[in-house]
Write a protein that holds these residues in place. Structure first.
Motif, PDB file in Angstrom:
ATOM      1  N   VAL A  54       0.831  -1.203   0.000  1.00 22.90           N
ATOM      2  CA  VAL A  54       0.000   0.000   0.000  1.00 22.90           C
ATOM      3  C   VAL A  54       0.870   1.260   0.000  1.00 22.90           C
ATOM      4  N   ILE A  55       1.973   1.238   0.717  1.00 22.15           N
ATOM      5  CA  ILE A  55       2.855   2.411   0.797  1.00 22.15           C
ATOM      6  C   ILE A  55       3.606   2.626  -0.510  1.00 22.15           C
ATOM      7  N   THR A  56       4.140   1.578  -1.099  1.00 21.47           N
ATOM      8  CA  THR A  56       5.044   1.736  -2.246  1.00 21.47           C
ATOM      9  C   THR A  56       4.364   1.642  -3.602  1.00 21.47           C
ATOM     10  N   TYR A  57       3.138   1.133  -3.673  1.00 18.34           N
ATOM     11  CA  TYR A  57       2.487   0.924  -4.966  1.00 18.34           C
ATOM     12  C   TYR A  57       2.340   2.203  -5.791  1.00 18.34           C
ATOM     13  N   PRO A  58       1.907   3.335  -5.201  1.00 13.89           N
ATOM     14  CA  PRO A  58       1.778   4.549  -6.016  1.00 13.89           C
ATOM     15  C   PRO A  58       3.093   4.972  -6.675  1.00 13.89           C
ATOM     16  N   PHE A  59       4.202   4.852  -5.969  1.00 15.34           N
ATOM     17  CA  PHE A  59       5.501   5.221  -6.537  1.00 15.34           C
ATOM     18  C   PHE A  59       5.875   4.291  -7.686  1.00 15.34           C
ATOM     19  N   ASP A  60       5.659   3.011  -7.480  1.00 15.77           N
ATOM     20  CA  ASP A  60       5.985   2.027  -8.516  1.00 15.77           C
ATOM     21  C   ASP A  60       5.107   2.211  -9.745  1.00 15.77           C
ATOM     22  N   LEU A  61       3.815   2.473  -9.555  1.00 16.95           N
ATOM     23  CA  LEU A  61       2.900   2.685 -10.664  1.00 16.95           C
ATOM     24  C   LEU A  61       3.299   3.912 -11.481  1.00 16.95           C
ATOM     25  N   CYS A  62       3.582   5.027 -10.805  1.00 16.49           N
ATOM     26  CA  CYS A  62       4.001   6.248 -11.509  1.00 16.49           C
ATOM     27  C   CYS A  62       5.286   6.015 -12.285  1.00 16.49           C
ATOM     28  N   ARG A  63       6.251   5.371 -11.665  1.00 20.18           N
ATOM     29  CA  ARG A  63       7.528   5.117 -12.335  1.00 20.18           C
ATOM     30  C   ARG A  63       7.326   4.244 -13.570  1.00 20.18           C
ATOM     31  N   THR A  64       6.523   3.207 -13.439  1.00 21.89           N
ATOM     32  CA  THR A  64       6.296   2.287 -14.555  1.00 21.89           C
ATOM     33  C   THR A  64       5.578   2.968 -15.711  1.00 21.89           C
ATOM     34  N   ILE A  65       4.495   3.673 -15.408  1.00 18.27           N
ATOM     35  CA  ILE A  65       3.743   4.353 -16.469  1.00 18.27           C
ATOM     36  C   ILE A  65       4.590   5.433 -17.118  1.00 18.27           C
ATOM     37  N   PHE A  66       5.286   6.202 -16.310  1.00 11.68           N
ATOM     38  CA  PHE A  66       6.115   7.296 -16.831  1.00 11.68           C
ATOM     39  C   PHE A  66       7.221   6.755 -17.737  1.00 11.68           C
ATOM     40  N   ALA A  67       7.849   5.677 -17.330  1.00  6.63           N
ATOM     41  CA  ALA A  67       8.934   5.097 -18.133  1.00  6.63           C
ATOM     42  C   ALA A  67       8.406   4.453 -19.408  1.00  6.63           C
ATOM     43  N   ALA A  68       7.275   3.776 -19.341  1.00 10.60           N
ATOM     44  CA  ALA A  68       6.732   3.086 -20.517  1.00 10.60           C
ATOM     45  C   ALA A  68       6.135   4.052 -21.527  1.00 10.60           C
ATOM     46  N   ARG A  69       5.621   5.174 -21.053  1.00  9.54           N
ATOM     47  CA  ARG A  69       4.954   6.135 -21.910  1.00  9.54           C
ATOM     48  C   ARG A  69       5.937   6.921 -22.771  1.00  9.54           C
ATOM     49  N   GLY A  70       7.088   7.212 -22.245  1.00 12.76           N
ATOM     50  CA  GLY A  70       8.063   8.007 -22.995  1.00 12.76           C
ATOM     51  C   GLY A  70       7.787   9.494 -22.868  1.00 12.76           C
ATOM     52  N   LEU A  71       8.625  10.314 -23.493  1.00 15.85           N
ATOM     53  CA  LEU A  71       8.489  11.759 -23.383  1.00 15.85           C
ATOM     54  C   LEU A  71       7.583  12.372 -24.443  1.00 15.85           C
ATOM     55  N   PHE A  72       7.485  11.753 -25.595  1.00 18.40           N
ATOM     56  CA  PHE A  72       6.752  12.365 -26.698  1.00 18.40           C
ATOM     57  C   PHE A  72       5.556  11.519 -27.081  1.00 18.40           C
ATOM     58  N   PRO A  73       4.433  12.164 -27.433  1.00 16.00           N
ATOM     59  CA  PRO A  73       3.275  11.378 -27.859  1.00 16.00           C
ATOM     60  C   PRO A  73       3.561  10.663 -29.164  1.00 16.00           C
ATOM     61  N   ILE A  74       3.047   9.456 -29.281  1.00 16.06           N
ATOM     62  CA  ILE A  74       3.270   8.655 -30.482  1.00 16.06           C
ATOM     63  C   ILE A  74       1.999   8.702 -31.324  1.00 16.06           C
TER      64      ILE A  74
END
Length: 132
Positions: A54-74
């Motif tokens: 419960v404590i760490t899930y939000p950080f892990d979710l943000c990191r995963t989505i942010f990394a997978a999404r990339g910087l530029f829209p495709i």
């Protein structure tokens, strides 16, 4: 995750041993003490795993989505001109800056909170919590 889990396990185990009796490793003649110790260990592990998730899930979710999404829209398609690329090309600079993807993790988390609230940070957490 591990730091939170180990700390919570130690704290919970200590608390439960204090509440429900202490276990002496040198005294193995009492089956009741061993059963209590096993139950305390199991309960401490479950509680610490649940709380650490419960404590760490939000950080892990943000990191995963942010990394997978990339910087530029495709664009929807790399071969054809899509409606998305047409809309993107027709925007002026101010509209693009307002609609551009976030560049930092902090900016991403802020946008997620604005759009989805606190529940957005726990999207998909049910399988991880049930696994414990």
């Amino acid at each position: 995750y591990s730091v939170a889990q180990f700390w919570l396990y130690g704290y919970t185990s200590e608390y439960l041993h204090h509440q429900y009796g202490s276990w002496n490793p040198s005294d193995t003649s009492h089956d009741q003490n061993i059963k209590i110790s096993g139950a305390i260990s199991f309960t401490s592990g479950a509680i610490s795993g649940l709380c650490a998730t419960v404590i760490t899930y939000p950080f892990d979710l943000c990191r995963t989505i942010f990394a997978a999404r990339g910087l530029f829209p495709i664009a929807a398609s790399n071969v054809t001109w899509s409606n998305y690329t047409t809309n993107l090309a027709s925007m002026n600079q101010q509209e693009y800056v307002q609609r551009r993807p976030p560049k930092t993790l902090n900016e991403f988390a802020r946008q997620m909170y604005q759009h989805k609230g606190v529940r957005g940070f726990y999207a998909g957490s049910t399988p991880g919590l049930l696994q414990i």
